[in-house]
Design a protein around this motif. Structure first.
Motif, PDB file in Angstrom:
ATOM      1  N   GLY A 165       0.557  -1.315  -0.010  1.00  0.00           N
ATOM      2  CA  GLY A 165       0.189  -0.080   0.104  1.00  0.00           C
ATOM      3  C   GLY A 165       0.857   1.255  -0.007  1.00  0.00           C
ATOM      4  O   GLY A 165       2.031   1.218  -0.218  1.00  0.00           O
ATOM      5  N   SER A 166       0.066   2.402   0.237  1.00  0.00           N
ATOM      6  CA  SER A 166       0.607   3.529   0.265  1.00  0.00           C
ATOM      7  C   SER A 166       1.605   3.976   1.372  1.00  0.00           C
ATOM      8  O   SER A 166       1.589   3.389   2.394  1.00  0.00           O
ATOM      9  CB  SER A 166      -0.449   4.909   0.255  1.00  0.00           C
ATOM     10  OG  SER A 166      -1.197   4.552  -1.000  1.00  0.00           O
ATOM     11  N   ILE A 167       2.571   4.942   1.287  1.00  0.00           N
ATOM     12  CA  ILE A 167       3.523   5.397   2.323  1.00  0.00           C
ATOM     13  C   ILE A 167       2.760   6.137   3.187  1.00  0.00           C
ATOM     14  O   ILE A 167       1.896   7.118   3.052  1.00  0.00           O
ATOM     15  CB  ILE A 167       4.602   6.217   1.832  1.00  0.00           C
ATOM     16  CG1 ILE A 167       5.540   5.220   0.961  1.00  0.00           C
ATOM     17  CG2 ILE A 167       5.289   6.811   2.763  1.00  0.00           C
ATOM     18  CD1 ILE A 167       6.510   6.223   0.011  1.00  0.00           C
ATOM     19  N   ILE A 168       2.776   5.853   4.236  1.00  0.00           N
ATOM     20  CA  ILE A 168       1.848   6.734   5.231  1.00  0.00           C
ATOM     21  C   ILE A 168       2.755   7.649   6.254  1.00  0.00           C
ATOM     22  O   ILE A 168       3.717   7.204   6.468  1.00  0.00           O
ATOM     23  CB  ILE A 168       1.325   5.637   6.548  1.00  0.00           C
ATOM     24  CG1 ILE A 168       0.347   4.619   5.672  1.00  0.00           C
ATOM     25  CG2 ILE A 168       0.562   6.212   7.530  1.00  0.00           C
ATOM     26  CD1 ILE A 168      -0.132   3.678   6.636  1.00  0.00           C
ATOM     27  N   THR A 179      -1.267  12.373   6.080  1.00  0.00           N
ATOM     28  CA  THR A 179      -1.737  11.901   4.730  1.00  0.00           C
ATOM     29  C   THR A 179      -1.086  10.604   4.233  1.00  0.00           C
ATOM     30  O   THR A 179      -0.183   9.911   5.042  1.00  0.00           O
ATOM     31  CB  THR A 179      -0.810  13.023   3.873  1.00  0.00           C
ATOM     32  OG1 THR A 179      -1.570  12.697   2.778  1.00  0.00           O
ATOM     33  CG2 THR A 179       0.351  13.010   3.724  1.00  0.00           C
ATOM     34  N   GLN A 180      -1.387   9.987   3.231  1.00  0.00           N
ATOM     35  CA  GLN A 180      -0.848   8.967   2.608  1.00  0.00           C
ATOM     36  C   GLN A 180      -0.219   9.294   1.285  1.00  0.00           C
ATOM     37  O   GLN A 180      -0.689  10.193   0.306  1.00  0.00           O
ATOM     38  CB  GLN A 180      -1.736   7.748   2.340  1.00  0.00           C
ATOM     39  CG  GLN A 180      -2.270   7.183   3.793  1.00  0.00           C
ATOM     40  CD  GLN A 180      -3.045   6.150   3.534  1.00  0.00           C
ATOM     41  OE1 GLN A 180      -3.143   5.348   2.331  1.00  0.00           O
ATOM     42  NE2 GLN A 180      -3.621   5.640   4.680  1.00  0.00           N
ATOM     43  N   ILE A 181       0.959   8.927   0.716  1.00  0.00           N
ATOM     44  CA  ILE A 181       1.518   9.070  -0.537  1.00  0.00           C
ATOM     45  C   ILE A 181       1.427   7.854  -1.437  1.00  0.00           C
ATOM     46  O   ILE A 181       1.782   6.884  -1.107  1.00  0.00           O
ATOM     47  CB  ILE A 181       2.986   9.410  -0.512  1.00  0.00           C
ATOM     48  CG1 ILE A 181       3.348  10.536   0.566  1.00  0.00           C
ATOM     49  CG2 ILE A 181       3.723   9.468  -1.461  1.00  0.00           C
ATOM     50  CD1 ILE A 181       4.742  10.635   1.312  1.00  0.00           C
ATOM     51  N   ALA A 182       0.282   8.119  -2.225  1.00  0.00           N
ATOM     52  CA  ALA A 182       0.097   6.887  -3.152  1.00  0.00           C
ATOM     53  C   ALA A 182       1.365   6.051  -3.951  1.00  0.00           C
ATOM     54  O   ALA A 182       1.875   6.995  -4.673  1.00  0.00           O
ATOM     55  CB  ALA A 182      -0.950   7.361  -4.047  1.00  0.00           C
ATOM     56  N   VAL A 183       1.545   4.744  -3.568  1.00  0.00           N
ATOM     57  CA  VAL A 183       2.308   4.146  -4.355  1.00  0.00           C
ATOM     58  C   VAL A 183       1.581   2.862  -4.696  1.00  0.00           C
ATOM     59  O   VAL A 183       1.615   1.840  -3.967  1.00  0.00           O
ATOM     60  CB  VAL A 183       3.813   3.699  -3.686  1.00  0.00           C
ATOM     61  CG1 VAL A 183       4.641   3.087  -4.647  1.00  0.00           C
ATOM     62  CG2 VAL A 183       4.216   5.036  -3.191  1.00  0.00           C
ATOM     63  N   LEU A 210      11.751   6.515  -5.496  1.00  0.00           N
ATOM     64  CA  LEU A 210      11.112   7.660  -5.369  1.00  0.00           C
ATOM     65  C   LEU A 210      11.340   8.751  -4.509  1.00  0.00           C
ATOM     66  O   LEU A 210      11.893   8.431  -3.447  1.00  0.00           O
ATOM     67  CB  LEU A 210       9.642   7.040  -5.206  1.00  0.00           C
ATOM     68  CG  LEU A 210       8.984   5.950  -5.910  1.00  0.00           C
ATOM     69  CD1 LEU A 210       7.492   5.692  -5.176  1.00  0.00           C
ATOM     70  CD2 LEU A 210       8.887   6.425  -7.331  1.00  0.00           C
ATOM     71  N   VAL A 211      11.622   9.605  -5.052  1.00  0.00           N
ATOM     72  CA  VAL A 211      12.137  10.809  -4.013  1.00  0.00           C
ATOM     73  C   VAL A 211      11.303  11.948  -3.696  1.00  0.00           C
ATOM     74  O   VAL A 211      10.252  12.244  -4.482  1.00  0.00           O
ATOM     75  CB  VAL A 211      13.341  11.806  -4.934  1.00  0.00           C
ATOM     76  CG1 VAL A 211      13.889  13.050  -3.931  1.00  0.00           C
ATOM     77  CG2 VAL A 211      14.304  10.670  -5.587  1.00  0.00           C
ATOM     78  N   ILE A 212      10.783  11.679  -2.371  1.00  0.00           N
ATOM     79  CA  ILE A 212       9.719  12.756  -1.838  1.00  0.00           C
ATOM     80  C   ILE A 212      10.276  14.000  -0.992  1.00  0.00           C
ATOM     81  O   ILE A 212      11.271  13.853  -0.422  1.00  0.00           O
ATOM     82  CB  ILE A 212       9.140  11.697  -0.897  1.00  0.00           C
ATOM     83  CG1 ILE A 212       8.391  10.531  -1.626  1.00  0.00           C
ATOM     84  CG2 ILE A 212       7.772  12.285  -0.166  1.00  0.00           C
ATOM     85  CD1 ILE A 212       8.095   9.408  -0.753  1.00  0.00           C
ATOM     86  N   THR A 216       6.316  19.074   1.308  1.00  0.00           N
ATOM     87  CA  THR A 216       4.958  18.799   0.659  1.00  0.00           C
ATOM     88  C   THR A 216       4.450  17.461   0.746  1.00  0.00           C
ATOM     89  O   THR A 216       3.316  17.109   0.444  1.00  0.00           O
ATOM     90  CB  THR A 216       5.091  19.334  -0.964  1.00  0.00           C
ATOM     91  OG1 THR A 216       5.986  18.402  -1.488  1.00  0.00           O
ATOM     92  CG2 THR A 216       5.456  20.612  -0.891  1.00  0.00           C
ATOM     93  N   ASP A 217       5.394  16.522   0.917  1.00  0.00           N
ATOM     94  CA  ASP A 217       5.089  15.033   0.890  1.00  0.00           C
ATOM     95  C   ASP A 217       4.684  14.641  -0.427  1.00  0.00           C
ATOM     96  O   ASP A 217       3.573  13.649  -0.745  1.00  0.00           O
ATOM     97  CB  ASP A 217       4.025  14.481   2.054  1.00  0.00           C
ATOM     98  CG  ASP A 217       4.257  14.570   3.351  1.00  0.00           C
ATOM     99  OD1 ASP A 217       5.786  14.397   3.495  1.00  0.00           O
ATOM    100  OD2 ASP A 217       3.849  15.192   4.301  1.00  0.00           O
ATOM    101  N   GLN A 218       5.051  15.244  -1.585  1.00  0.00           N
ATOM    102  CA  GLN A 218       4.857  14.823  -2.748  1.00  0.00           C
ATOM    103  C   GLN A 218       6.109  14.080  -3.535  1.00  0.00           C
ATOM    104  O   GLN A 218       7.174  14.392  -3.024  1.00  0.00           O
ATOM    105  CB  GLN A 218       4.403  15.968  -3.610  1.00  0.00           C
ATOM    106  CG  GLN A 218       3.313  16.783  -3.158  1.00  0.00           C
ATOM    107  CD  GLN A 218       2.076  16.011  -3.195  1.00  0.00           C
ATOM    108  OE1 GLN A 218       1.888  15.479  -4.565  1.00  0.00           O
ATOM    109  NE2 GLN A 218       1.157  15.955  -2.326  1.00  0.00           N
ATOM    110  N   ILE A 219       6.037  13.217  -4.337  1.00  0.00           N
ATOM    111  CA  ILE A 219       6.903  12.689  -5.153  1.00  0.00           C
ATOM    112  C   ILE A 219       7.339  13.523  -6.269  1.00  0.00           C
ATOM    113  O   ILE A 219       6.540  13.858  -6.925  1.00  0.00           O
ATOM    114  CB  ILE A 219       6.572  11.226  -5.817  1.00  0.00           C
ATOM    115  CG1 ILE A 219       6.062  10.267  -4.912  1.00  0.00           C
ATOM    116  CG2 ILE A 219       7.784  10.702  -6.662  1.00  0.00           C
ATOM    117  CD1 ILE A 219       5.397   9.317  -5.596  1.00  0.00           C
TER     118      ILE A 219
END
Length: 328
Positions: A165-168, A179-183, A210-212, A216-219
């Motif tokens: 699942g996503s990164i929490i 938030t969750q970072i969708a992967v 993946l560099v985050i 912003t917690d964005q890829i």
């Protein structure tokens, strides 16, 4: 050294006193000489996986994960073992029941220990003075197989990777998921940069990094690894990641490919591929910053690699199959 850099150094330890390894296949905890790599002591103890070294380097914490085979937990681990590093002995075992499968651990600014439970999915907090699990948090990872965590150098965020699942992203002040970072295909290895501005995660589909951006917690960047092989996504792809103590390099080990990479930390796409041995996993760095030590889980070796030249300089027999390793 700032407080933030100090916390990062705590969670990315090195040292000259010795090397500690978790021999998952050999059901043992092993101590080695930091210079010669000669084994010093063996503590028979099964089902441990990961390590954390206390800020004062007096104790080590080893998570008793259990045993996972053919897609199922066949034994549940529900303890964290505490080792006296000077005596090279287990001095206490912290019970975690009913929370199962403790895996990765990271210290916070108060010197307490956060732990992720891979089997049941909770994030827990261990009071290191009381030596007990004092709090757990539901983070939505009960079906995600979360193996690894990283804490930002300011101690405010914890990132949780999930194989399924996503990164929490968890806020340590509000004690809530931010938030969750969708992967979509999940991640395994993750590493926070020394200044905390970037999190690097290895995704499980193409094995890209993946560099985050942690603000912003964005890829913000996706990096293809040289030599990555296509393999069954239902089995462990396991790429582990760790920055060197001086922040100059990022090292990644690729379990499925039998190779490792040394990346320029300022430009992760600039990396060299180094064939080593079957099943590389654990990453440790010598105190002088010259070498990285890789544990080859599937063939019972340590491989020592010169960081500047990107060449393997020697290897020695080390247990049956060491997963986690660190200098202390």
């Amino acid at each position: 050294m700032s407080v933030q850099q100090g916390l990062w150094a705590v969670n990315n330890p090195t040292g000259t006193s010795g090397i500690l390894g978790i021999d998952k296949l050999g059901d043992a905890i092993r101590f080695f000489d930091a210079e010669t790599l000669v084994e010093q002591k063996v503590i028979p103890h099964k089902n441990h996986h990961e390590l954390a070294i206390s800020p004062d380097h007096k104790h080590a914490y080893a998570s008793e994960f259990g045993k996972f085979f053919a897609g199922n937990f066949i034994e549940s681990g529900m303890h964290i073992s505490v080792l006296d590093l000077a005596r090279q002995e287990i001095i206490h075992r912290i019970p975690t029941a009913p929370f199962k499968g403790p895996h990765a651990m990271r210290f916070d600014l108060d010197g307490n220990l956060w732990v992720i439970f891979e089997e049941t999915g909770e994030l827990g907090l261990v009071d290191t003075q009381k030596m007990e699990l004092v709090q757990t948090y539901e983070i939505g990872a009960e079906n995600g197989r979360p193996p690894f965590i990283e804490i930002t150098p300011d101690g405010r965020k914890i990132y949780v990777s999930c194989k399924l699942g996503s990164i929490i992203v968890f806020d340590t002040q509000s004690r809530k998921v931010l938030t969750q970072i969708a992967v979509p295909k999940g991640t395994e290895g993750i590493a926070i940069s020394p200044n905390g501005d970037r999190l690097v995660a290895a995704e499980n589909s193409r094995q890209d990094l993946l560099v985050i951006d942690t603000a912003t917690d964005q890829i913000v960047e996706t990096i293809a690894l040289k030599g990555a092989v296509l393999s069954n996504p239902k089995t462990s792809r396991l790429i582990r990641l760790r920055y060197s103590p001086d922040g100059k390099y990022l090292v990644s080990t690729n379990y499925a490919s039998g190779v490792m990479h040394i990346h320029d930390a300022e430009n992760l796409a600039d990396h060299v591929l180094i064939p080593i041995a079957k099943g590389p996993q654990g990453i440790a760095f010598s105190a002088d910053g010259k070498h990285t030590l890789i544990s080859n889980h599937d063939c019972g070796l340590f491989t020592r690699v010169d960081l500047a030249s990107g060449k393997a300089v020697d290897c020695v027999t080390a247990g049956k199959g060491i997963e986690a390793v660190t200098y202390y």
